[in-house]
Design a protein around this motif. Sequence first.
Motif, mmCIF file in Angstrom:
data_model
loop_
_atom_site.group_PDB
_atom_site.id
_atom_site.type_symbol
_atom_site.label_atom_id
_atom_site.label_comp_id
_atom_site.label_asym_id
_atom_site.label_seq_id
_atom_site.Cartn_x
_atom_site.Cartn_y
_atom_site.Cartn_z
ATOM 1 N N GLY A 151 27.951 68.679 -9.413
ATOM 2 C CA GLY A 151 28.605 69.548 -10.384
ATOM 3 C C GLY A 151 30.038 69.870 -10.017
ATOM 4 N N TYR A 152 30.286 70.107 -8.722
ATOM 5 C CA TYR A 152 31.620 70.497 -8.264
ATOM 6 C C TYR A 152 32.598 69.333 -8.358
ATOM 7 N N PHE A 153 32.190 68.166 -7.850
ATOM 8 C CA PHE A 153 33.119 67.035 -7.801
ATOM 9 C C PHE A 153 33.260 66.324 -9.141
ATOM 10 N N ALA A 154 32.290 66.507 -10.043
ATOM 11 C CA ALA A 154 32.456 65.944 -11.383
ATOM 12 C C ALA A 154 33.666 66.556 -12.074
ATOM 13 N N VAL A 155 33.971 67.803 -11.728
ATOM 14 C CA VAL A 155 35.131 68.489 -12.314
ATOM 15 C C VAL A 155 36.369 68.315 -11.441
ATOM 16 N N THR A 156 36.284 68.702 -10.175
ATOM 17 C CA THR A 156 37.470 68.698 -9.315
ATOM 18 C C THR A 156 37.957 67.284 -9.017
ATOM 19 N N GLY A 157 37.069 66.306 -9.076
ATOM 20 C CA GLY A 157 37.491 64.929 -8.852
ATOM 21 C C GLY A 157 38.448 64.423 -9.920
ATOM 22 N N PHE A 158 38.453 65.071 -11.075
ATOM 23 C CA PHE A 158 39.339 64.699 -12.170
ATOM 24 C C PHE A 158 40.528 65.646 -12.284
ATOM 25 N N GLN A 159 40.840 66.378 -11.200
ATOM 26 C CA GLN A 159 41.872 67.413 -11.277
ATOM 27 C C GLN A 159 43.209 66.882 -11.800
ATOM 28 N N LEU A 160 43.639 65.731 -11.308
ATOM 29 C CA LEU A 160 44.935 65.194 -11.728
ATOM 30 C C LEU A 160 44.975 64.988 -13.235
ATOM 31 N N PHE A 161 43.916 64.407 -13.787
ATOM 32 C CA PHE A 161 43.900 64.108 -15.218
ATOM 33 C C PHE A 161 43.634 65.355 -16.055
ATOM 34 N N ILE A 162 42.873 66.287 -15.511
ATOM 35 C CA ILE A 162 42.665 67.555 -16.215
ATOM 36 C C ILE A 162 43.988 68.307 -16.326
ATOM 37 N N LEU A 163 44.757 68.295 -15.236
ATOM 38 C CA LEU A 163 46.056 68.973 -15.257
ATOM 39 C C LEU A 163 46.980 68.365 -16.307
ATOM 40 N N THR A 164 47.026 67.042 -16.374
ATOM 41 C CA THR A 164 47.976 66.389 -17.281
ATOM 42 C C THR A 164 47.463 66.320 -18.718
ATOM 43 N N LEU A 219 33.698 77.612 -12.970
ATOM 44 C CA LEU A 219 34.040 76.567 -13.933
ATOM 45 C C LEU A 219 34.129 77.093 -15.358
ATOM 46 N N VAL A 220 33.660 78.308 -15.579
ATOM 47 C CA VAL A 220 33.729 78.899 -16.925
ATOM 48 C C VAL A 220 35.184 79.165 -17.319
ATOM 49 N N PHE A 221 36.031 79.566 -16.374
ATOM 50 C CA PHE A 221 37.399 80.003 -16.693
ATOM 51 C C PHE A 221 38.209 78.936 -17.431
ATOM 52 N N PRO A 222 38.373 77.714 -16.877
ATOM 53 C CA PRO A 222 39.171 76.730 -17.627
ATOM 54 C C PRO A 222 38.453 76.184 -18.848
ATOM 55 N N TRP A 223 37.132 76.345 -18.903
ATOM 56 C CA TRP A 223 36.379 75.880 -20.069
ATOM 57 C C TRP A 223 36.700 76.748 -21.287
ATOM 58 N N VAL A 224 36.690 78.050 -21.108
ATOM 59 C CA VAL A 224 36.935 78.953 -22.246
ATOM 60 C C VAL A 224 38.426 79.188 -22.471
ATOM 61 N N SER A 225 39.260 78.939 -21.443
ATOM 62 C CA SER A 225 40.699 79.155 -21.581
ATOM 63 C C SER A 225 41.430 78.023 -20.856
ATOM 64 N N PRO A 226 41.719 76.932 -21.550
ATOM 65 C CA PRO A 226 42.337 75.761 -20.909
ATOM 66 C C PRO A 226 43.823 75.951 -20.612
ATOM 67 N N THR A 227 44.105 76.757 -19.604
ATOM 68 C CA THR A 227 45.482 77.009 -19.177
ATOM 69 C C THR A 227 45.581 76.801 -17.669
ATOM 70 N N LEU A 228 46.802 76.617 -17.196
ATOM 71 C CA LEU A 228 47.008 76.451 -15.757
ATOM 72 C C LEU A 228 46.595 77.706 -15.003
ATOM 73 N N GLY A 229 46.839 78.879 -15.589
ATOM 74 C CA GLY A 229 46.428 80.129 -14.953
ATOM 75 C C GLY A 229 44.928 80.201 -14.751
ATOM 76 N N SER A 230 44.165 79.776 -15.771
ATOM 77 C CA SER A 230 42.700 79.769 -15.646
ATOM 78 C C SER A 230 42.245 78.776 -14.589
ATOM 79 N N TRP A 231 42.940 77.637 -14.506
ATOM 80 C CA TRP A 231 42.588 76.645 -13.479
ATOM 81 C C TRP A 231 42.833 77.205 -12.086
ATOM 82 N N MET A 232 43.900 77.992 -11.936
ATOM 83 C CA MET A 232 44.183 78.608 -10.640
ATOM 84 C C MET A 232 43.103 79.623 -10.279
ATOM 85 N N ILE A 233 42.667 80.411 -11.265
ATOM 86 C CA ILE A 233 41.588 81.370 -11.021
ATOM 87 C C ILE A 233 40.319 80.630 -10.618
ATOM 88 N N MET A 234 40.011 79.551 -11.348
ATOM 89 C CA MET A 234 38.840 78.757 -11.006
ATOM 90 C C MET A 234 38.946 78.204 -9.585
#
Length: 319
Positions: A151-164, A219-234
């Motif tokens: 569950g963790y790496f399915a999301v964080t492994g795509f960090q570069l592409f999620i950011l862009t 993982l809820v934070f960037p899901w409900v609010s797709p912003t860089l700030g939410s990603w930082m909180i996550m």
Amino acid sequence: MVLGVLAGGLSLVGLAFANSIVGVAIAWVLVQVCYNFAQGPLSAIMPDRVPLSRRGTFAALSGIGLMVGALGGQIIGSLFFNSLAVGYLFFAAFSLVALTLFVVFNPDYSSKEMPAEPFRMGDFLRTFWVSPRRHPDFFWAFTGRLLLYTGYFAVTGFQLFILTDYLGVSEPQTVIPLLGIISLAGILLATVVSGPLSDKLGRRKIFVFISSIVTGAALVFPWVSPTLGSWMIMTLVAGLGFGMFQAVDTALVSEVLPSAKSFAKDLGVVNIAATLPQTLAPGVAGAIVLTFGYAGLFPVGIVLSILGAFAVWPIKAVR
């Protein structure tokens, strides 16, 4: 360990100069195999040398090393964003030096006086099957780790592409080092506190349960609010959860190993639960992204993390 890290370094050199998809695939498989060849016996050091009452603290220290390496590598790797080949060569040399120094300055106990059992291929192969019926605690510990890591790496492994592509960050290489520092702060804080506290209370399962829930909730934070700030909180909250998990789960696993005669092998099997998700998650996550978009990764990660939390409760040998 030295042979594994040497072969892994050579595989990274091959990866640095690979110029085709086939070459990259072959080199990456060799990197995974060789570095895990070193990781298996390295993980056996704790049950071999550390008493039960101190394993939470030791697991915390090893967890700090693991995550500092992962996130520090992420931060340093971003510096090679435009020079990938140089980055591969740097990490090949660094890992070889670091693990060789460990082996030299932390010699193992002599095994000269231990009776050598005759080697039989059939007996050797059968040791890799650990019966869930005979060793249910080991099975549940393996399953819990497998679920959370997936569950963790399915999301964080795509960090570069999620950011862009999901968050709209135009220059991710300038953000990744900051994210690594934020995650590292959360991991260090959780690890330093939870490992020794687990030893003091004599409890493991509640820490692993809470850590998995926290990681999933992050993982809820960037899901409900797709912003860089939410990603930082996550990143911070997931760091707290994953740090607690790394600090205590290793100690828990060391207490449910099937046999004292095969610590290294059994921990190698458990390590599959950590390395397999990192290897397979990109493929599975890629299919999810193609079908549902990047937003589809988050509910999958949340569900797997929560299932991983509940997987530890059937364990009976550890409180």
